[in-house]
Design an enzyme around this catalytic site. Structure first.
Site, PDB file in Angstrom:
ATOM      1  N   LYS A 115       1.205  -0.837   0.038  1.00 51.93           N
ATOM      2  CA  LYS A 115      -0.035  -0.307   0.184  1.00 51.93           C
ATOM      3  C   LYS A 115       1.132   1.473  -0.300  1.00 51.93           C
ATOM      4  CE  LYS A 115      -4.604  -1.381   1.875  1.00 51.93           C
ATOM      5  NZ  LYS A 115      -5.812  -1.368   2.835  1.00 51.93           N
ATOM      6  N   LYS A 207      -7.629  -9.767  -9.202  1.00 55.08           N
ATOM      7  CA  LYS A 207      -9.410  -9.786  -8.063  1.00 55.08           C
ATOM      8  C   LYS A 207      -9.763  -8.585  -8.714  1.00 55.08           C
ATOM      9  CE  LYS A 207      -8.875  -9.504  -2.954  1.00 55.08           C
ATOM     10  NZ  LYS A 207      -8.123  -9.199  -2.055  1.00 55.08           N
ATOM     11  N   LYS A 210     -12.609  -2.426  -6.922  1.00 58.26           N
ATOM     12  CA  LYS A 210     -13.756  -0.966  -6.213  1.00 58.26           C
ATOM     13  C   LYS A 210     -12.783  -0.399  -7.384  1.00 58.26           C
ATOM     14  CE  LYS A 210     -12.190   1.201  -2.559  1.00 58.26           C
ATOM     15  NZ  LYS A 210     -11.305   2.375  -3.148  1.00 58.26           N
TER      16      LYS A 210
END
Ligand code: TRP
Length: 345
Positions: A115, A207, A210
């Site tokens: 991240k 994956k 969103k």
């Protein structure tokens, strides 16, 4: 090890745009677990601000996750549903855990590395410390089981390391105050299910997310029947018919994903899906999948929209949950202060 009452805890971040991956990978399992165990389900809004603090839609997103929990069938009366920031003990216990966890432990967290990316110096301290807050979410309730995705396994290991070190460092105080040989349980992850990982409909190796630029890559929980049908019909496949056994899915990520989604929605094993659809062309399998997905997701999406139209009701549910969660968390935190030697009111 002292006996701990079985308790399930899990958290979902209010990041907006809930999709099929959130449903099959997490929320649907929460619904199943509530039949056999006591459960606490938390919308982790304090985690949602670790990457970016300023999030104009945070409130709406917190309500959306809550609506998804309720629409999917989680019973907020028999169990507890609330948002993290309403129970201040999460943040308070996280401070104690900051002093338990070692820098070396946090430095090994792969999710932080992903991240934070290249510019690690510029990542927030909150993002770095995220696993300590997560350990606190779980241990402030002494939860014994946590349904999560594979990607959270390392954070659960860290949670156990924190529990164990606290139990060891304060062994004398813990015994003296009547908590036996362990103050915190060593919490186990619950990982798995036929569709634990749902992949993009446009690329079976990525994956479902969103943040994918293509809306056709995911089925949003609020998509209507028309949108669900279109996205499944457009989903990427290969040229072969479906195999009749699971081994035949190897190196066919798109086929594997669609079969996993079918199994997840139908609540059966992949092998059973292939027993039924082995040798079928994708066109036939896809129309069966459209019918199944519309039947299962349509009512959830409609109920979510209905609930989100009444934010006052959602906030009342969260408030009630926070009160009940808070009562447990308050007790644990008072005990922690006694054990550590912090004078309290
Ligand atoms: N880190 C989890 C995720 O991104 C969310 C989370 C926060 C969580 N606290 C938790 C999950 C406690 C389980 C238990 O998916």
């Amino acid at each position: 090890m002292a006996d701990f009452k079985e308790l399930v805890f899990s958290g979902v971040q209010p990041t907006g745009n809930l999709h099929l991956g959130n449903y099959l990978g997490a929320i649907r399992r929460f619904v199943q677990l509530q039949e056999s165990r006591d459960c606490i389900y938390c919308v982790v809004d304090l985690h949602a601000i670790t990457a970016t603090l300023h999030q104009p839609d945070l409130r709406a997103q917190t309500r959306e996750v809550t609506a998804a929990f309720l629409a999917a069938g989680i019973d907020p009366k028999r169990h507890i549903v609330f948002n993290q920031s309403q129970v201040p003990q999460h943040a308070e216990l996280a401070w104690i855990f900051n002093c338990v966890a070692r820098i070396g432990w946090l430095n090994r967290m792969t999710q932080f590395k992903e991240k934070a990316g290249k510019d690690r110096e510029n990542a927030s301290v909150g993002l770095y410390d995220y696993p300590c807050l997560m350990a606190s979410d779980i241990l402030v309730y002494r939860a014994t089981h946590v349904p999560v995705g594979e990607d959270q396994k390392q954070h659960l290991e860290l949670t156990r390391d924190i529990a164990q070190k606290f139990n060891n460092d304060f062994a004398a105080e813990i015994a003296e105050r009547g908590f036996g040989d362990a103050f915190f349980p060593l919490t186990e992850p619950l990982i798995g299910g036929p569709a634990a990982r749902v992949m993009s409909l446009r690329d079976g190796t990525k994956k479902m997310s969103k943040s994918d630029a293509s809306d056709n890559s995911r089925i949003n929980l609020t998509d209507d029947a028309e949108a669900i049908a279109q996205k499944i019909r457009k989903a990427k496949t290969d040229a072969e018919p479906l195999p009749s056994e699971e081994a035949g899915l190897a190196k066919r990520p798109e086929a594997e994903n669609l079969v996993g989604i079918y199994a997840g929605l139908a609540d059966t094993a992949r092998a059973d899906v292939l027993a039924e659809f082995g040798n079928a062309q994708f066109s036939r399998f896809k129309s069966a999948l459209v019918d199944l997905a519309v039947a299962k997701l349509g009512p959830i999406g409609q109920e979510m929209s209905r609930l989100m139209a009444d934010p006052g009701h959602i906030d009342a549910v969260l408030g009630d949950g926070a009160e009940r969660a808070g009562a447990i968390a308050e007790r644990t935190m008072a005990e922690v202060k006694d054990v550590v030697g912090l004078i309290r009111r």
